[in-house]
Design a protein around this motif. Structure first.
Motif, PDB file in Angstrom:
ATOM      1  N   UNK A  22       0.819  -1.208   0.000  1.00 42.94           N
ATOM      2  CA  UNK A  22       0.000   0.000   0.000  1.00 42.94           C
ATOM      3  C   UNK A  22       0.853   1.259   0.000  1.00 42.94           C
ATOM      4  N   UNK A  23       1.930   1.241   0.767  1.00 46.14           N
ATOM      5  CA  UNK A  23       2.802   2.409   0.825  1.00 46.14           C
ATOM      6  C   UNK A  23       3.375   2.729  -0.538  1.00 46.14           C
ATOM      7  N   UNK A  24       3.814   1.711  -1.252  1.00 45.78           N
ATOM      8  CA  UNK A  24       4.401   1.916  -2.578  1.00 45.78           C
ATOM      9  C   UNK A  24       3.369   2.456  -3.569  1.00 45.78           C
ATOM     10  N   UNK A  25       2.207   1.808  -3.642  1.00 50.05           N
ATOM     11  CA  UNK A  25       1.187   2.225  -4.606  1.00 50.05           C
ATOM     12  C   UNK A  25       0.551   3.562  -4.229  1.00 50.05           C
ATOM     13  N   UNK A  26       0.367   3.794  -2.923  1.00 52.27           N
ATOM     14  CA  UNK A  26      -0.239   5.049  -2.495  1.00 52.27           C
ATOM     15  C   UNK A  26       0.625   6.252  -2.853  1.00 52.27           C
ATOM     16  N   UNK A  27       1.928   6.126  -2.703  1.00 54.78           N
ATOM     17  CA  UNK A  27       2.815   7.225  -3.056  1.00 54.78           C
ATOM     18  C   UNK A  27       2.696   7.569  -4.532  1.00 54.78           C
ATOM     19  N   UNK A  28       2.561   6.543  -5.353  1.00 53.92           N
ATOM     20  CA  UNK A  28       2.430   6.781  -6.795  1.00 53.92           C
ATOM     21  C   UNK A  28       1.097   7.450  -7.111  1.00 53.92           C
ATOM     22  N   UNK A  29       0.022   6.934  -6.539  1.00 54.44           N
ATOM     23  CA  UNK A  29      -1.302   7.500  -6.818  1.00 54.44           C
ATOM     24  C   UNK A  29      -1.463   8.897  -6.237  1.00 54.44           C
ATOM     25  N   UNK A  75      -5.533  10.223   0.532  1.00 56.52           N
ATOM     26  CA  UNK A  75      -4.594  10.981   1.356  1.00 56.52           C
ATOM     27  C   UNK A  75      -4.832  10.715   2.844  1.00 56.52           C
ATOM     28  N   UNK A  76      -6.100  10.717   3.258  1.00 59.44           N
ATOM     29  CA  UNK A  76      -6.404  10.430   4.655  1.00 59.44           C
ATOM     30  C   UNK A  76      -6.023   9.025   5.058  1.00 59.44           C
ATOM     31  N   UNK A  77      -6.319   8.069   4.189  1.00 58.67           N
ATOM     32  CA  UNK A  77      -5.956   6.676   4.470  1.00 58.67           C
ATOM     33  C   UNK A  77      -4.439   6.506   4.541  1.00 58.67           C
ATOM     34  N   UNK A  78      -3.731   7.146   3.619  1.00 58.15           N
ATOM     35  CA  UNK A  78      -2.278   7.007   3.577  1.00 58.15           C
ATOM     36  C   UNK A  78      -1.626   7.604   4.816  1.00 58.15           C
ATOM     37  N   UNK A  81      -2.061   5.188   7.548  1.00 59.48           N
ATOM     38  CA  UNK A  81      -1.210   4.017   7.312  1.00 59.48           C
ATOM     39  C   UNK A  81       0.245   4.315   7.632  1.00 59.48           C
ATOM     40  N   UNK A  82       0.754   5.446   7.178  1.00 57.59           N
ATOM     41  CA  UNK A  82       2.154   5.783   7.416  1.00 57.59           C
ATOM     42  C   UNK A  82       2.428   5.989   8.904  1.00 57.59           C
ATOM     43  N   UNK A  83       1.459   6.609   9.595  1.00 59.63           N
ATOM     44  CA  UNK A  83       1.613   6.811  11.038  1.00 59.63           C
ATOM     45  C   UNK A  83       1.656   5.473  11.771  1.00 59.63           C
ATOM     46  N   UNK A  84       0.798   4.541  11.348  1.00 55.78           N
ATOM     47  CA  UNK A  84       0.781   3.202  11.949  1.00 55.78           C
ATOM     48  C   UNK A  84       2.098   2.475  11.710  1.00 55.78           C
ATOM     49  N   UNK A  85       2.612   2.549  10.495  1.00 59.76           N
ATOM     50  CA  UNK A  85       3.854   1.863  10.169  1.00 59.76           C
ATOM     51  C   UNK A  85       5.033   2.465  10.928  1.00 59.76           C
ATOM     52  N   UNK A  86       5.042   3.800  11.037  1.00 57.47           N
ATOM     53  CA  UNK A  86       6.126   4.457  11.766  1.00 57.47           C
ATOM     54  C   UNK A  86       6.097   4.095  13.246  1.00 57.47           C
TER      55      UNK A  86
END
Length: 311
Positions: A22-29, A75-78, A81-86
């Motif tokens: 998700x991180x990879x695809x979200x950054x692209x989208x 953007x909200x989902x990402x 997600x990034x906060x959770x991963x960090x």
């Protein structure tokens, strides 16, 4: 310390794989969607609304909602997600810190755009730089985690696309959706809004944020705006014209024995853009003043015979 079961380990690995993908695809989208939204903004407007009509507030709300919903949801989902991963990576709750860095990034981006980018680049070029930054971030993530060549291919293709957006006048092409059957001869992004000069036959038109601000070959309107007022003042010598200097009003004012015309305009880019359709601004009797009309009138000590306001 309690050890994880095989099931728990499998679930954690699955979540890690999903988050990584998700991180990879979200950054692209997140880099592609702003560009796509801008294109659809111009393409759909005249298809959904009648050209030249006054769009209601509810219609604007629905139109904006439909265009912005994909990016806002992603953007909200990402961000979550990034906060959770960090937080999972450092084994600590970093939500507050993530919000702080997000605020700093938004402030920095706003200042960079407002004071630098808006003066040197057009909207599609700015968005192409955002796409490039996102592609680099996605590439670095894929290279670190999975070491796959697909990230390099996507980055290379993205760089080629960004170079194309920076070199070719993409903004002018998509603006044609808003101005059908008109030739766009000048396009300017400014802090006050978007300025477009089009030509239809022998007539030039100046649009500000999609609204017609001035047209050449419209003597009747200029005569009505000028002569009804000028005729009430015998032998006028000094005139203040607030806006409207590119519409042809200056030419009508100079039919009287006027010595000076102070042309006041709040948007300096209207003056520079207006020079592409008229030479009236550069006449020796005309003095261009850049500033707000209310502040100018408060501080001005000069007396005028006539003051004209173009509406």
């Amino acid at each position: 310390m309690k050890q994880k079961t095989a099931y728990e380990i499998k679930v954690c690995d699955w979540c890690s794989d999903v988050c990584s993908s998700d991180l990879f695809s979200n950054l692209i989208w997140l880099g592609i969607l702003p560009l796509a939204t801008t294109v659809f903004l111009y393409f759909l407007k005249n298809l959904i609304f009648i050209p030249g009509s006054l769009v209601g507030l509810f219609d604007v709300f629905l139109y904006s909602l439909g265009l912005l919903l994909p990016f806002c949801v992603l953007s909200g989902y990402s961000f979550t997600l990034y906060t959770l991963m960090l937080s999972d990576k450092v084994k600590a709750n970093l939500i507050g810190r993530a919000y702080a860095w997000e605020a700093v990034g938004s402030l920095t981006g706003g200042l960079l755009f407002s004071f630098i980018l808006v003066f040197v680049l057009k909207s599609m070029q700015v968005l192409s730089l955002v796409l490039l930054v996102n592609l680099i971030g996605a590439y670095l993530w894929r290279k670190e985690k999975e070491k796959k060549k697909s990230g390099s291919i996507i980055l290379f293709a993205g760089i080629i696309a960004v170079i194309g957006l920076l070199v070719f006048p993409v903004d002018r092409y998509i603006q044609h959706f808003l101005y059908p059957n008109q030739q766009i001869i000048h396009l300017r992004e400014s802090p006050f809004g978007n300025l477009v000069v089009t030509r239809t036959g022998d007539q030039a038109n100046l649009f500000e944020n999609g609204v017609l601000a001035a047209s050449t070959l419209d003597p009747i309107t200029n005569e009505e705006d000028v002569h009804y007022v000028m005729l009430q003042r015998p032998d006028p010598k000094s005139v203040l014209l607030i806006s409207g200097g590119v519409t042809g009003m200056i030419r009508e004012i100079l039919k009287y024995p006027v010595d000076t015309i102070d042309y006041l305009e709040i948007n300096p880019w209207i003056v520079s853009t207006g020079r592409t359709i008229t030479k009236d601004i550069d006449l020796p009797q005309v003095h261009v003043i850049i500033g707000d009309a209310r502040q100018y009138m408060r501080k001005c000590e000069k007396k005028y015979d006539v003051i004209l306001i173009h509406s």
